[in-house]
Design an enzyme around this catalytic site. Sequence first.
Site, PDB file in Angstrom:
ATOM      1  N   LYS A  84       0.980  -1.094   0.005  1.00 23.01           N
ATOM      2  CA  LYS A  84       0.000  -0.071  -0.147  1.00 23.01           C
ATOM      3  C   LYS A  84       0.833   1.275   0.047  1.00 23.01           C
ATOM      4  CE  LYS A  84      -4.171   2.193   0.600  1.00 23.01           C
ATOM      5  NZ  LYS A  84      -3.697   3.066  -0.716  1.00 23.01           N
ATOM      6  N   LYS A 108       5.058   2.824   8.389  1.00 24.52           N
ATOM      7  CA  LYS A 108       3.903   3.285   8.706  1.00 24.52           C
ATOM      8  C   LYS A 108       2.911   2.400   8.992  1.00 24.52           C
ATOM      9  CE  LYS A 108       4.448   7.474   5.726  1.00 24.52           C
ATOM     10  NZ  LYS A 108       3.869   8.617   5.213  1.00 24.52           N
ATOM     11  N   LYS A 120       4.983   2.055  -3.271  1.00 28.03           N
ATOM     12  CA  LYS A 120       5.173   3.269  -3.591  1.00 28.03           C
ATOM     13  C   LYS A 120       5.054   3.256  -5.270  1.00 28.03           C
ATOM     14  CE  LYS A 120       5.059   7.435  -1.747  1.00 28.03           C
ATOM     15  NZ  LYS A 120       4.394   7.923  -0.620  1.00 28.03           N
ATOM     16  N   THR A 204      -4.155  13.100   6.687  1.00 30.04           N
ATOM     17  CA  THR A 204      -2.902  13.306   6.738  1.00 30.04           C
ATOM     18  C   THR A 204      -2.712  14.434   7.775  1.00 30.04           C
ATOM     19  OG1 THR A 204      -2.188  12.472   4.550  1.00 30.04           O
ATOM     20  CG2 THR A 204      -0.292  13.547   6.032  1.00 30.04           C
ATOM     21  N   ASN A 235      -1.217  19.525   0.405  1.00 30.46           N
ATOM     22  CA  ASN A 235      -2.682  18.944   1.113  1.00 30.46           C
ATOM     23  C   ASN A 235      -2.093  18.767   2.311  1.00 30.46           C
ATOM     24  OD1 ASN A 235      -3.271  16.100   1.999  1.00 30.46           O
ATOM     25  ND2 ASN A 235      -4.959  16.827   0.627  1.00 30.46           N
TER      26      ASN A 235
HETATM   27  N1  GLU Z   1       1.012   9.095   0.139  1.00 31.42           N
HETATM   28  C1  GLU Z   1       0.715   8.959   1.493  1.00 31.42           C
HETATM   29  C2  GLU Z   1       1.725   8.515   2.445  1.00 31.42           C
HETATM   30  O1  GLU Z   1       3.089   9.042   2.120  1.00 31.42           O
HETATM   31  C3  GLU Z   1      -0.610   8.052   1.606  1.00 31.42           C
HETATM   32  C4  GLU Z   1      -0.369   6.538   1.196  1.00 31.42           C
HETATM   33  C5  GLU Z   1      -1.911   5.845   1.189  1.00 31.42           C
HETATM   34  O2  GLU Z   1      -2.757   6.443   1.551  1.00 31.42           O
HETATM   35  O3  GLU Z   1      -1.853   4.769   0.945  1.00 31.42           O
HETATM   36  O4  GLU Z   1       1.693   8.082   3.472  1.00 31.42           O
END
Ligand code: GLU
Length: 428
Positions: A84, A108, A120, A204, A235
């Site tokens: 993810k 994370k 990613k 976020t 954002n």
């Molecule tokens: N791009 C965001 C991050 O770096 C969210 C990733 C997501 O929602 O899967 O955490």
Amino acid sequence: MSLINSTIVQHQEEGREQLNVLERTQEVIYKALKELGHKEEAYELLKEPLRLLTVRMPVKMDDGTVQVFTGYRAQHNDAIGPTKGGIRFHPDVTENEVKALSMWMSIKCGITNLPYGGGKGGIQCDPRNMSFPELERLSRSYVRSISQIVGPTKDIPAPDVFTNSQIMAWMMDEYSRIREFDSPGFITGKPLVLGGSRGRESSTAMGVTMIMREAAKVVGIKIKGARIIIQGFGNAGSFLAKFLSDQGAKIVGISDAYGALYNPEGLDIDYLLENRDSFGTVTNLFKDIITNQELLIKPCDILVPAAIENQITEENASHIKAKIVVEAANGPTTLKATEVLTQGGILIVPDVLASSGGVVVSYFEWVQNNQGYYWTDEEVENKLEKILTTAFLNVYQTSVNKGIDMRLAAYMIGLKRMVEASRFRGWI
Ligand code: GLU
């Protein structure tokens, strides 16, 4: 000596700082696994993503020419479940950056206990100079190029730097056409009407405020009245400025890619929000601007880097005056700078914890898509709060108990279950 150790020594000998985000990530992974008592083979498995796909995409531009764009999708480890993580559109995207970003996503997801590994994606492009139709063609082309390795039970993308819910909608539509059935769970961060989750857009920033509140408690600062500098007005940065000023904090500094604003009396956040463009540019409205680097060392109580990587380095770390640094961006602080800040008594709340609210609400979105049943704002916020306060306490306690910084503590917690899952699967 392992390869990573010799690389670290070489850099230290040359007196150079590690601005290479992949090497930096490998160094913390190595230390965390060692601290956990794991053998070298766990490091061998986790030091690089399991899969990296590089794609080249010819796209018809509005003027009739064809431009070939390069993109990547990295999948760090899928022992826990599907991978993810977001997709960024940026001219500086590199293979190593996408790899490191996928590894940060693993941490994370690990500390927030989501059933995912990290992934990613990134495309080298500058969306600020592209039209809507060009962006749509590029977004659809990227999905066609990576469709074999992604999907709701394989790898689930989301927004990141310079991508948004419209881009997610095009991508979801393209994927659904390829598979010939509606697949909302293929991607998160979608518009509400296409199966997006309530609260995802501001999640976020919402997460950063929750984590910041916990960090402020342990340092003994009140958010109400605190002087806060936010680097970045995209954002994360823009929603954050709004949430914090609504809570009574004084936002004394903000910045965009072109410069920064600082006012010890506090900035008018509503004015900035009303007048920013869709990429978060606001400094063009003012004559009196300073640089991003000047902003970072201005007086404040809490500093929030919410822009890009490598902003706080060995060079400026000792000049930072904040009591807490909360990393809302991915990778804003180098390891040397982390050391300098920690030694200076500044609490540094790492990116993998501070910015994890986005992926947590993405997980909620995916769960809602899978069950076809949608939650209220309140349900989303309550569930997010529970997960993030627990994550903060776990990371903070580990750092205090072991006498280590919160970054290393977060990696230890995040990697622990990934190693365990890999072991049960018989991979190591
Ligand atoms: N791009 C965001 C991050 O770096 C969210 C990733 C997501 O929602 O899967 O955490």
